[in-house]
Motif scaffolding. Sequence first.
Motif, PDB file in Angstrom:
ATOM      1  N   THR A 275       9.473   1.977   6.890  1.00 23.48           N
ATOM      2  CA  THR A 275      10.496   1.694   7.903  1.00 23.48           C
ATOM      3  C   THR A 275      11.373   2.906   8.189  1.00 23.48           C
ATOM      4  O   THR A 275      11.975   2.996   9.264  1.00 23.48           O
ATOM      5  CB  THR A 275      11.372   0.520   7.442  1.00 23.48           C
ATOM      6  N   ALA A 276      11.444   3.852   7.252  1.00 25.38           N
ATOM      7  CA  ALA A 276      12.301   5.026   7.439  1.00 25.38           C
ATOM      8  C   ALA A 276      11.632   6.108   8.284  1.00 25.38           C
ATOM      9  O   ALA A 276      12.303   6.831   9.024  1.00 25.38           O
ATOM     10  CB  ALA A 276      12.701   5.592   6.077  1.00 25.38           C
ATOM     11  N   HIS A 277      10.303   6.237   8.170  1.00 22.28           N
ATOM     12  CA  HIS A 277       9.622   7.341   8.848  1.00 22.28           C
ATOM     13  C   HIS A 277       8.532   6.892   9.814  1.00 22.28           C
ATOM     14  O   HIS A 277       7.831   7.732  10.383  1.00 22.28           O
ATOM     15  CB  HIS A 277       8.993   8.285   7.811  1.00 22.28           C
ATOM     16  N   GLY A 278       8.346   5.600   9.990  1.00 22.63           N
ATOM     17  CA  GLY A 278       7.279   5.134  10.865  1.00 22.63           C
ATOM     18  C   GLY A 278       7.591   3.773  11.459  1.00 22.63           C
ATOM     19  O   GLY A 278       8.755   3.395  11.604  1.00 22.63           O
ATOM     20  N   SER A 279       6.534   3.033  11.783  1.00 28.28           N
ATOM     21  CA  SER A 279       6.675   1.715  12.384  1.00 28.28           C
ATOM     22  C   SER A 279       5.471   0.866  11.996  1.00 28.28           C
ATOM     23  O   SER A 279       4.469   1.398  11.487  1.00 28.28           O
ATOM     24  CB  SER A 279       6.763   1.833  13.910  1.00 28.28           C
TER      25      SER A 279
ATOM     26  N   MET B  41      -4.582  10.469   2.290  1.00 25.96           N
ATOM     27  CA  MET B  41      -4.613  10.475   3.751  1.00 25.96           C
ATOM     28  C   MET B  41      -3.581   9.506   4.318  1.00 25.96           C
ATOM     29  O   MET B  41      -2.841   9.832   5.264  1.00 25.96           O
ATOM     30  CB  MET B  41      -6.012  10.083   4.249  1.00 25.96           C
ATOM     31  N   LEU B  42      -3.486   8.334   3.728  1.00 25.00           N
ATOM     32  CA  LEU B  42      -2.552   7.313   4.215  1.00 25.00           C
ATOM     33  C   LEU B  42      -1.103   7.727   3.990  1.00 25.00           C
ATOM     34  O   LEU B  42      -0.243   7.499   4.844  1.00 25.00           O
ATOM     35  CB  LEU B  42      -2.849   5.981   3.514  1.00 25.00           C
ATOM     36  N   ARG B  43      -0.835   8.344   2.862  1.00 26.18           N
ATOM     37  CA  ARG B  43       0.533   8.814   2.607  1.00 26.18           C
ATOM     38  C   ARG B  43       0.915   9.919   3.583  1.00 26.18           C
ATOM     39  O   ARG B  43       2.075  10.011   3.997  1.00 26.18           O
ATOM     40  CB  ARG B  43       0.649   9.288   1.164  1.00 26.18           C
ATOM     41  N   ALA B  44      -0.069  10.745   3.973  1.00 22.95           N
ATOM     42  CA  ALA B  44       0.202  11.798   4.951  1.00 22.95           C
ATOM     43  C   ALA B  44       0.504  11.205   6.325  1.00 22.95           C
ATOM     44  O   ALA B  44       1.117  11.868   7.169  1.00 22.95           O
ATOM     45  CB  ALA B  44      -0.992  12.746   5.035  1.00 22.95           C
ATOM     46  N   MET B  45       0.080   9.955   6.529  1.00 22.19           N
ATOM     47  CA  MET B  45       0.370   9.257   7.785  1.00 22.19           C
ATOM     48  C   MET B  45       1.687   8.487   7.698  1.00 22.19           C
ATOM     49  O   MET B  45       1.955   7.621   8.518  1.00 22.19           O
ATOM     50  CB  MET B  45      -0.786   8.304   8.116  1.00 22.19           C
TER      51      MET B  45
END
Length: 219
Positions: A87-91, A127-131
């Motif tokens: 919620t802090a860096h994405g959606s 990969m997912l954490r980089a997203m």
Amino acid sequence: MIQVSKLLAQGAGLAPVLLKRAAAVTLDWDTRQKSRFQATDSQGRALGVFLPRGTTVRGGDVLVAEDGSLVRVVAAPQALLRITACTAHGSPFDLIRAAYHLGNRHVQIELKPDHLKIEPDHVLADMLRAMHLIVNEVEEGFEPEAGAYAAGGHGHAHAHDHGHSHDRGHSHDHVHAHEKGHGHSQDHSHDHKPAARKTIAIQAAPAPHVHGPGCGHDH
């Protein structure tokens, strides 16, 4: 060993009291995606499961043994990666992107409204954490999405015919009865007297020109 060759998806049609009394068998995903396997239920009975090829067993399904007894299937907790949006860096849309990229890698995914689950893979986790997604290790039952045309995929046992037989409202025979306003059918078998015939003289058309040597046209 008791043979099992029938499965009721999510115990369809069974009374809750019967499900409560039924024995249980706890199976991990690796076993449940097979149509032939052996297992031991909660009553200590050895089961030999022989289901139609392509059948996938889900948690909540009920196996019917050859003696008529019921065995409720429980999805065994196993090591998984639980993926949620940050919620802090994405959606939440990031989960859709993640599902797309995982699907391109033919990864089995359990889809939930607010998270995804996959089997452990440190490369995919990075990969997912980089997203900007949050990846946590959990011990939970695994119910990955079945293919849209997968055999035995019974997560939605709806007929989905949506009444598209087109029999409702019109039969598509299209006899063209013309009953509205005319009161006679398409064969037009009217009782009208035929109109008098007129003889029309038709002048024969000139023979068509055929292109060939000496026709005088500059081709």
